[in-house]
Design an enzyme around this catalytic site. Structure first.
Site, PDB file in Angstrom:
ATOM      1  N   ASN A 159      45.294  84.955  32.772  1.00 44.16           N
ATOM      2  CA  ASN A 159      45.619  83.885  33.709  1.00 44.16           C
ATOM      3  C   ASN A 159      45.360  84.409  35.133  1.00 44.16           C
ATOM      4  O   ASN A 159      45.961  85.412  35.549  1.00 44.16           O
ATOM      5  CB  ASN A 159      47.099  83.511  33.520  1.00 44.16           C
ATOM      6  CG  ASN A 159      47.532  82.397  34.450  1.00 44.16           C
ATOM      7  OD1 ASN A 159      47.175  82.386  35.613  1.00 44.16           O
ATOM      8  ND2 ASN A 159      48.314  81.473  33.934  1.00 44.16           N
ATOM      9  N   HIS A 162      47.331  83.964  40.014  1.00 43.34           N
ATOM     10  CA  HIS A 162      47.884  84.690  41.157  1.00 43.34           C
ATOM     11  C   HIS A 162      46.821  85.321  42.049  1.00 43.34           C
ATOM     12  O   HIS A 162      47.128  85.772  43.150  1.00 43.34           O
ATOM     13  CB  HIS A 162      48.953  85.682  40.690  1.00 43.34           C
ATOM     14  CG  HIS A 162      50.129  84.937  40.123  1.00 43.34           C
ATOM     15  ND1 HIS A 162      50.723  83.910  40.809  1.00 43.34           N
ATOM     16  CD2 HIS A 162      50.755  85.010  38.916  1.00 43.34           C
ATOM     17  CE1 HIS A 162      51.689  83.387  40.059  1.00 43.34           C
ATOM     18  NE2 HIS A 162      51.723  84.031  38.906  1.00 43.34           N
ATOM     19  N   HIS A 195      46.317  77.316  35.826  1.00 43.72           N
ATOM     20  CA  HIS A 195      47.282  76.210  35.842  1.00 43.72           C
ATOM     21  C   HIS A 195      47.008  75.380  37.084  1.00 43.72           C
ATOM     22  O   HIS A 195      47.227  75.840  38.208  1.00 43.72           O
ATOM     23  CB  HIS A 195      48.702  76.799  35.872  1.00 43.72           C
ATOM     24  CG  HIS A 195      49.786  75.768  35.807  1.00 43.72           C
ATOM     25  ND1 HIS A 195      51.111  76.110  35.694  1.00 43.72           N
ATOM     26  CD2 HIS A 195      49.764  74.418  35.831  1.00 43.72           C
ATOM     27  CE1 HIS A 195      51.846  75.008  35.657  1.00 43.72           C
ATOM     28  NE2 HIS A 195      51.047  73.969  35.749  1.00 43.72           N
ATOM     29  N   ARG A 197      48.350  72.952  39.175  1.00 45.66           N
ATOM     30  CA  ARG A 197      49.651  72.300  39.407  1.00 45.66           C
ATOM     31  C   ARG A 197      49.479  71.082  40.282  1.00 45.66           C
ATOM     32  O   ARG A 197      48.567  71.013  41.107  1.00 45.66           O
ATOM     33  CB  ARG A 197      50.613  73.293  40.083  1.00 45.66           C
ATOM     34  CG  ARG A 197      50.969  74.487  39.214  1.00 45.66           C
ATOM     35  CD  ARG A 197      51.977  75.360  39.934  1.00 45.66           C
ATOM     36  NE  ARG A 197      53.248  74.675  40.045  1.00 45.66           N
ATOM     37  CZ  ARG A 197      54.336  74.962  39.321  1.00 45.66           C
ATOM     38  NH1 ARG A 197      54.313  75.960  38.467  1.00 45.66           N
ATOM     39  NH2 ARG A 197      55.439  74.290  39.481  1.00 45.66           N
ATOM     40  N   ARG A 201      49.649  74.694  44.436  1.00 47.89           N
ATOM     41  CA  ARG A 201      50.108  75.864  45.195  1.00 47.89           C
ATOM     42  C   ARG A 201      49.189  77.077  45.028  1.00 47.89           C
ATOM     43  O   ARG A 201      49.181  77.959  45.872  1.00 47.89           O
ATOM     44  CB  ARG A 201      51.547  76.217  44.835  1.00 47.89           C
ATOM     45  CG  ARG A 201      51.694  76.756  43.442  1.00 47.89           C
ATOM     46  CD  ARG A 201      53.068  77.331  43.233  1.00 47.89           C
ATOM     47  NE  ARG A 201      54.086  76.299  43.186  1.00 47.89           N
ATOM     48  CZ  ARG A 201      55.259  76.455  42.569  1.00 47.89           C
ATOM     49  NH1 ARG A 201      55.537  77.601  41.981  1.00 47.89           N
ATOM     50  NH2 ARG A 201      56.142  75.494  42.524  1.00 47.89           N
ATOM     51  N   GLU A 222      45.982  74.928  31.926  1.00 47.62           N
ATOM     52  CA  GLU A 222      47.403  74.571  31.818  1.00 47.62           C
ATOM     53  C   GLU A 222      47.669  73.416  32.759  1.00 47.62           C
ATOM     54  O   GLU A 222      47.196  73.426  33.908  1.00 47.62           O
ATOM     55  CB  GLU A 222      48.272  75.745  32.274  1.00 47.62           C
ATOM     56  CG  GLU A 222      48.441  76.822  31.259  1.00 47.62           C
ATOM     57  CD  GLU A 222      49.327  77.927  31.812  1.00 47.62           C
ATOM     58  OE1 GLU A 222      50.116  77.671  32.753  1.00 47.62           O
ATOM     59  OE2 GLU A 222      49.227  79.041  31.327  1.00 47.62           O
ATOM     60  N   THR A 253      56.596  78.554  35.595  1.00 42.83           N
ATOM     61  CA  THR A 253      57.058  77.690  34.506  1.00 42.83           C
ATOM     62  C   THR A 253      58.340  78.286  33.926  1.00 42.83           C
ATOM     63  O   THR A 253      58.338  79.429  33.474  1.00 42.83           O
ATOM     64  CB  THR A 253      55.974  77.611  33.410  1.00 42.83           C
ATOM     65  OG1 THR A 253      54.713  77.443  34.061  1.00 42.83           O
ATOM     66  CG2 THR A 253      56.223  76.460  32.483  1.00 42.83           C
ATOM     67  N   GLU A 303      51.900  77.036  22.127  1.00 43.84           N
ATOM     68  CA  GLU A 303      52.027  78.349  22.774  1.00 43.84           C
ATOM     69  C   GLU A 303      53.512  78.634  22.854  1.00 43.84           C
ATOM     70  O   GLU A 303      54.273  77.878  23.476  1.00 43.84           O
ATOM     71  CB  GLU A 303      51.399  78.350  24.175  1.00 43.84           C
ATOM     72  CG  GLU A 303      51.534  79.734  24.820  1.00 43.84           C
ATOM     73  CD  GLU A 303      50.922  79.825  26.217  1.00 43.84           C
ATOM     74  OE1 GLU A 303      49.918  79.146  26.492  1.00 43.84           O
ATOM     75  OE2 GLU A 303      51.483  80.593  27.022  1.00 43.84           O
ATOM     76  N   HIS A 343      53.910  84.280  28.583  1.00 45.82           N
ATOM     77  CA  HIS A 343      54.845  84.190  29.697  1.00 45.82           C
ATOM     78  C   HIS A 343      55.707  85.432  29.772  1.00 45.82           C
ATOM     79  O   HIS A 343      56.473  85.722  28.863  1.00 45.82           O
ATOM     80  CB  HIS A 343      55.738  82.942  29.655  1.00 45.82           C
ATOM     81  CG  HIS A 343      56.123  82.522  31.052  1.00 45.82           C
ATOM     82  ND1 HIS A 343      57.077  83.177  31.778  1.00 45.82           N
ATOM     83  CD2 HIS A 343      55.617  81.570  31.852  1.00 45.82           C
ATOM     84  CE1 HIS A 343      57.159  82.624  32.978  1.00 45.82           C
ATOM     85  NE2 HIS A 343      56.278  81.646  33.059  1.00 45.82           N
TER      86      HIS A 343
END
Ligand code: PXP
Length: 391
Positions: A159, A162, A195, A197, A201, A222, A253, A303, A343
């Site tokens: 992922n 970040h 993801h 969103r 963000r 996601e 999340t 998941e 996660h």
């Protein structure tokens, strides 16, 4: 040639995942060296089954499974042959599943195995010996069906959210999650996750569109079940969509999607995405009712949320959370769902999760990107791959 599933309109209320049953059927034909054979499996309710039972066996009431082999010359079954029809009563299968404590899909699969063996000449009514032999072979096939993926290592998807978080800190163009995704793939990652969103963000629309064009492995998007993001997914067609809950104020999340509570919304979103040819996974807590709800909603994957396992501090708590994930992964796989997990996983806690045979893919972000800041992204991905693959 293949295994064809023909559900009667009378069984629509059972929310069958036909994709799962079809996959099991094809795998069974492979295990029997009959991959090119043709079989038809008709799924009926009790009333329809009772009518066939009366007509062909002169017996009153429904039964669980009936098999009608095609007559072949001199008894020879050719690999490409049409083998015949298997009739399964879904009502009876559901009662039997409840009594045995297994999932409906598991029970139907077992009945299909029984029917298939009849189609290729086994008959438990001929003698006690043959009945035992047939039961043993059924058992063996079932075990091989559910364990056939267990020799594989889980896939690792990275992922890159970040990387975008750092870019957004200054609102500029660097670092670019699209470049990061390329480095992850070169280091051996099996897929890229982002993801998108609602509040944008970190990942932006531009990132998702570019990643769709540049990711060479698999792109897992996601997203929440909101109309705007669903439309974007339908337009770009990622390789997988993972539906997650989203709260504006959360740092990340926080928990799994409550599919039971949001069944209607989730089912609708999945139907729309599936219609666009996108397989859908739902991010859920390791919980039996959520697994069943995901299946009922039409998901192909779940998941499992590993957050609580990762945050557990005492040995007892870690063990408790781990068992929940282990049991849920098995339950979901047995029900015919494909199982991913993620996660909070890091270099220290990922090992036991990666060893769970039912888990197909791990989705890891924060730990890898954090390490990448200090040692470089290529090295951070390679090190995570080594841990996940037990090297
Ligand atoms: N899976 C899902 C559904 C997530 O929302 C996240 C976080 O974005 C992850 C996996 C990855 O979690 P982490 O960044 O803690 O590895």
């Amino acid at each position: 040639m293949a295994l064809y599933l023909r559900p009667s309109p009378a069984v629509m209320g059972h929310h069958l995942n036909l994709e799962v049953l079809r996959r099991h059927g094809s795998r069974l034909l492979q295990l029997l060296d009959l991959a090119r054979a043709e079989v038809s499996v008709v799924l009926l309710d009790d009333a329809e089954m009772a009518a066939y039972n009366e007509q062909y066996r002169k017996k009153k009431g429904p039964t669980n499974v009936l098999a009608f082999p095609v007559e072949h010359e001199a008894g020879a079954v050719l690999p490409e042959a049409e083998l015949g029809d298997i009739l399964v009563s879904v009502d009876t299968a559901r009662r039997e599943a409840t009594a045995e404590g297994v999932s409906l899909h598991h029970r139907i699969t077992r009945l299909v195995i029984h029917g298939l063996l009849h189609l290729i000449g086994y008959d438990h009514e001929r003698s006690e010996d043959e009945a035992l032999h047939m039961w043993d072979f059924e058992q063996q096939l079932e075990e091989r069906l559910y364990t056939s993926r267990r020799t594989n290592m889980p896939y690792l998807s990275i992922n890159v959210d970040h990387v975008a978080t750092i870019r957004q800190a200054r609102g500029g163009v660097e670092p670019d999650p699209v470049q990061a995704a390329g480095i992850c793939e070169l280091a051996g990652a099996d897929g890229i996750v982002v993801h998108l969103r609602e509040d944008r963000r970190h990942i932006q629309d531009r990132d998702v569109r570019l990643l769709r064009q540049t990711v060479k492995t698999k792109l897992n998007l996601e997203m929440a079940t909101t109309a705007e993001i669903i439309d974007i997914a339908v337009e770009i067609v990622p390789d997988l969509v993972t539906l997650v809950p989203e709260k504006r104020k959360e740092l990340t999340t926080e928990g799994g999607l409550d599919v039971v509570e949001n069944a209607k919304k989730v089912t609708k979103a999945i139907a729309k995405l599936r219609k666009a040819g996108i397989p859908v996974s739902v991010f859920i807590d390791p919980d039996a009712t959520q697994i069943q709800a995901a299946l009922d909603a039409g998901a192909a994957f779940v998941e499992l949320h590993t957050g609580r396992y990762c945050e557990a501090r005492t040995e007892v708590e870690v063990d408790e959370q781990f068992r929940l994930i282990e049991q849920s992964a098995e339950l979901a796989q047995e029900a015919g769902l494909r199982v991913n997990a993620g996660h909070g996983l890091d270099y220290r806690n990922v090992g036991p999760i990666a060893d769970l045979p039912a888990i197909e893919e791990l989705s890891i972000g924060h730990a890898v990107i954090s390490r990448a800041v200090l040692v470089g992204l290529d090295r951070a991905v390679r090190e995570m791959l080594a841990v996940v693959r037990g090297m």
